[in-house]
Motif scaffolding. Structure first.
Motif, PDB file in Angstrom:
ATOM      1  N   GLU A  77      20.879  47.412 -25.150  1.00  0.00           N
ATOM      2  CA  GLU A  77      22.385  47.574 -24.868  1.00  0.00           C
ATOM      3  C   GLU A  77      22.333  49.799 -25.379  1.00  0.00           C
ATOM      4  O   GLU A  77      21.145  49.891 -26.398  1.00  0.00           O
ATOM      5  CB  GLU A  77      23.366  46.706 -25.183  1.00  0.00           C
ATOM      6  N   LEU A  87      16.785  45.702 -14.672  1.00  0.00           N
ATOM      7  CA  LEU A  87      17.419  44.869 -15.633  1.00  0.00           C
ATOM      8  C   LEU A  87      17.726  43.344 -16.177  1.00  0.00           C
ATOM      9  O   LEU A  87      17.520  43.420 -17.401  1.00  0.00           O
ATOM     10  CB  LEU A  87      18.718  45.580 -15.454  1.00  0.00           C
ATOM     11  N   ALA A 172      18.265  48.926 -11.893  1.00  0.00           N
ATOM     12  CA  ALA A 172      19.488  50.146 -11.668  1.00  0.00           C
ATOM     13  C   ALA A 172      19.557  50.792 -10.667  1.00  0.00           C
ATOM     14  O   ALA A 172      18.292  51.575 -10.347  1.00  0.00           O
ATOM     15  CB  ALA A 172      19.153  51.207 -13.816  1.00  0.00           C
ATOM     16  N   ARG A 177      22.801  55.396 -18.652  1.00  0.00           N
ATOM     17  CA  ARG A 177      22.878  54.816 -20.414  1.00  0.00           C
ATOM     18  C   ARG A 177      24.064  53.601 -20.177  1.00  0.00           C
ATOM     19  O   ARG A 177      24.765  54.329 -19.301  1.00  0.00           O
ATOM     20  CB  ARG A 177      23.352  55.591 -21.631  1.00  0.00           C
ATOM     21  N   THR A 178      23.353  52.808 -20.181  1.00  0.00           N
ATOM     22  CA  THR A 178      23.557  51.087 -20.216  1.00  0.00           C
ATOM     23  C   THR A 178      24.975  50.987 -21.269  1.00  0.00           C
ATOM     24  O   THR A 178      24.752  51.420 -22.465  1.00  0.00           O
ATOM     25  CB  THR A 178      22.769  50.387 -20.271  1.00  0.00           C
ATOM     26  N   THR A 181      26.133  44.412 -22.508  1.00  0.00           N
ATOM     27  CA  THR A 181      25.618  43.049 -21.565  1.00  0.00           C
ATOM     28  C   THR A 181      26.599  42.287 -21.680  1.00  0.00           C
ATOM     29  O   THR A 181      27.293  41.975 -23.088  1.00  0.00           O
ATOM     30  CB  THR A 181      24.509  42.788 -21.760  1.00  0.00           C
ATOM     31  N   VAL A 198      26.170  44.630 -16.091  1.00  0.00           N
ATOM     32  CA  VAL A 198      26.288  45.610 -17.163  1.00  0.00           C
ATOM     33  C   VAL A 198      26.670  47.064 -16.332  1.00  0.00           C
ATOM     34  O   VAL A 198      27.021  47.362 -14.963  1.00  0.00           O
ATOM     35  CB  VAL A 198      24.801  46.214 -17.334  1.00  0.00           C
ATOM     36  N   THR A 199      27.411  47.857 -17.147  1.00  0.00           N
ATOM     37  CA  THR A 199      27.491  49.228 -16.304  1.00  0.00           C
ATOM     38  C   THR A 199      27.013  50.112 -16.835  1.00  0.00           C
ATOM     39  O   THR A 199      26.541  50.334 -18.078  1.00  0.00           O
ATOM     40  CB  THR A 199      29.109  49.351 -16.807  1.00  0.00           C
ATOM     41  N   VAL A 200      25.860  51.191 -16.081  1.00  0.00           N
ATOM     42  CA  VAL A 200      25.299  51.690 -16.167  1.00  0.00           C
ATOM     43  C   VAL A 200      25.723  53.561 -15.589  1.00  0.00           C
ATOM     44  O   VAL A 200      26.588  53.417 -14.699  1.00  0.00           O
ATOM     45  CB  VAL A 200      24.201  52.383 -15.299  1.00  0.00           C
TER      46      VAL A 200
END
Length: 391
Positions: A77, A87, A172, A177-178, A181, A198-200
């Motif tokens: 993370e 990922l 990804a 940057r992640t 999660t 998760v958001t990148v």
């Protein structure tokens, strides 16, 4: 004796009448003291400051495209990941079995094609010799067509199974940057679920969105077209950034005039600037201020804000001590604020003495006793006095 008393009474009456004709002496009028600042022209750098907030250049919410159990999470993370980096790993075994079954169906269909092709090859010469009926030949050709269609359908099923198997590896989509999660190993996820795993967020470069009246945008566009703003590329002006704590950001950005929309309810526009962010110092949601250098006015006239008032109609005014020592009112045309001063376009000139303290007792047309001062922060220091800390 009686005559003497009559004379005394007359004398007293005359004295009383003379005293009534005398007017009481007026006390001497006091000339009020006021503090004035003498105006001087100076080069003034014109800047426009635009408050705004940072927003990400690109955001990718990673969601599963197939259902299954998460076997592995392959990142930390907050780690920077690159486009194409894996990922998550979803359990592939059900999709491997589906793929194997689809391939077996294709082989079965191909075997049926071979058998049907042989039948057709045998029936054609026999049909010409009328050893078999034309109907039997037609049925054999139809069976061959169905077998070939089964092969095509099986190949499509194989391709679909391969795609689903590939979806068990989640990659990804962008470099960024992640965030945190929302699932761990062993969690069951479903295809196209509402919640992302998760958001990148891509932080380099990063956007700054500012909302201003449409008049400000039009003025900046005119100044850019006139060459008054420093260019940073095609249809973009160079801008600088000041962080929330007041420190300047080292790298300049580009103000994009093409990405603007007018809000019909407020008449404001959102202008977007693009800044490089290689160190990740800028983060989405931060409050910042953009500054745009519009040029230098060589004969700028700055007036302390404490010496300017506004009447009931909003007209800016200043009290000035003339050469005769009397107070006069000047109507001002103000351009903008610069620090604690106003930049004045008209109404004042170099050498004017503007009252900055004692305005309560300074009435237009009245005489005052001016004392020249300079402004040091929030203090008024008499001109000629030693600076604090000087020997």
């Amino acid at each position: 004796m009686r005559l003497h008393l009559h004379g005394l009474v007359c004398l007293a009456a005359v004295t009383l009448l003379a005293g009534c004709d005398r007017k009481p002496k007026q006390p001497p009028q006091h000339t009020p003291d006021v503090d004035v600042v003498v105006l001087h022209t100076q080069p003034v750098t014109l800047k426009t400051e635009l408050p705004g907030r940072l927003s990400a250049h690109r955001i990718a919410e990673v969601r599963p495209q197939v259902s299954g159990v998460i076997l592995h999470r392959l990142f930390e993370e907050g780690q920077v990941v690159h486009a194409g980096q894996q990922l998550y790993q979803i359990d592939p075994r059900p999709y491997q079995a589906t793929l194997a079954s689809a391939k077996a169906s294709v082989e079965k269909a191909r075997a049926s094609v071979f058998a049907a092709q042989q039948t057709v090859n045998r029936y054609r010469p026999l049909a010409k010799a009328f050893a078999v009926s034309k109907l039997d030949l037609d049925n054999a050709v139809s069976t061959l067509g169905q077998a070939r269609a089964d092969v095509a359908s099986g190949l499509a099923a194989v391709q679909s199974a391969e795609v689903n198997l590939a979806y068990t590896k989640m990659f990804a989509p962008i470099t960024g940057r992640t965030g945190r999660t929302l699932v761990t190993e062993g969690a069951l996820v479903t295809a196209n679920q509402t919640d992302s795993l998760v958001t990148v967020t891509e932080l380099d470069p990063i956007y700054v969105d500012v909302t201003q009246p449409v008049g400000t945008m039009l003025r900046l566009k005119r100044e850019y077209a006139a060459g008054q703003l420093r260019s940073a590329g095609d249809e973009a002006a160079e801008v600088h950034l000041v962080l929330d704590d007041g420190t300047p950001y080292a790298q300049p950005g580009r103000l994009l005039f093409s990405e603007v929309t007018v809000d019909p309810s407020t008449g404001s526009v959102t202008m977007r600037a693009l800044f490089p962010n290689p160190d990740g110092l800028l983060m989405p949601g931060m409050f910042v201020r953009e500054t745009i250098e519009e040029g230098v006015r060589p004969d700028g006239l700055l007036v302390p804000q404490r010496g300017v008032t506004h009447d009931a109609k909003g007209q800016a005014q200043a009290l000035v001590v003339g050469g005769d020592g009397k107070v006069a009112v000047r109507n001002l045309a103000i351009n903008r604020s610069i620090g604690t001063d106003w930049l004045v376009d008209s109404g004042l000139a170099a050498g004017d003495r503007v009252i900055v303290a004692g305005t309560q007792s300074a009435k237009p047309g009245s005489a005052v006793n001016p004392h020249e001062v300079r402004i040091d922060g929030v203090k008024l220091v008499p001109v000629g006095a030693a600076a604090p800390g000087a020997n």
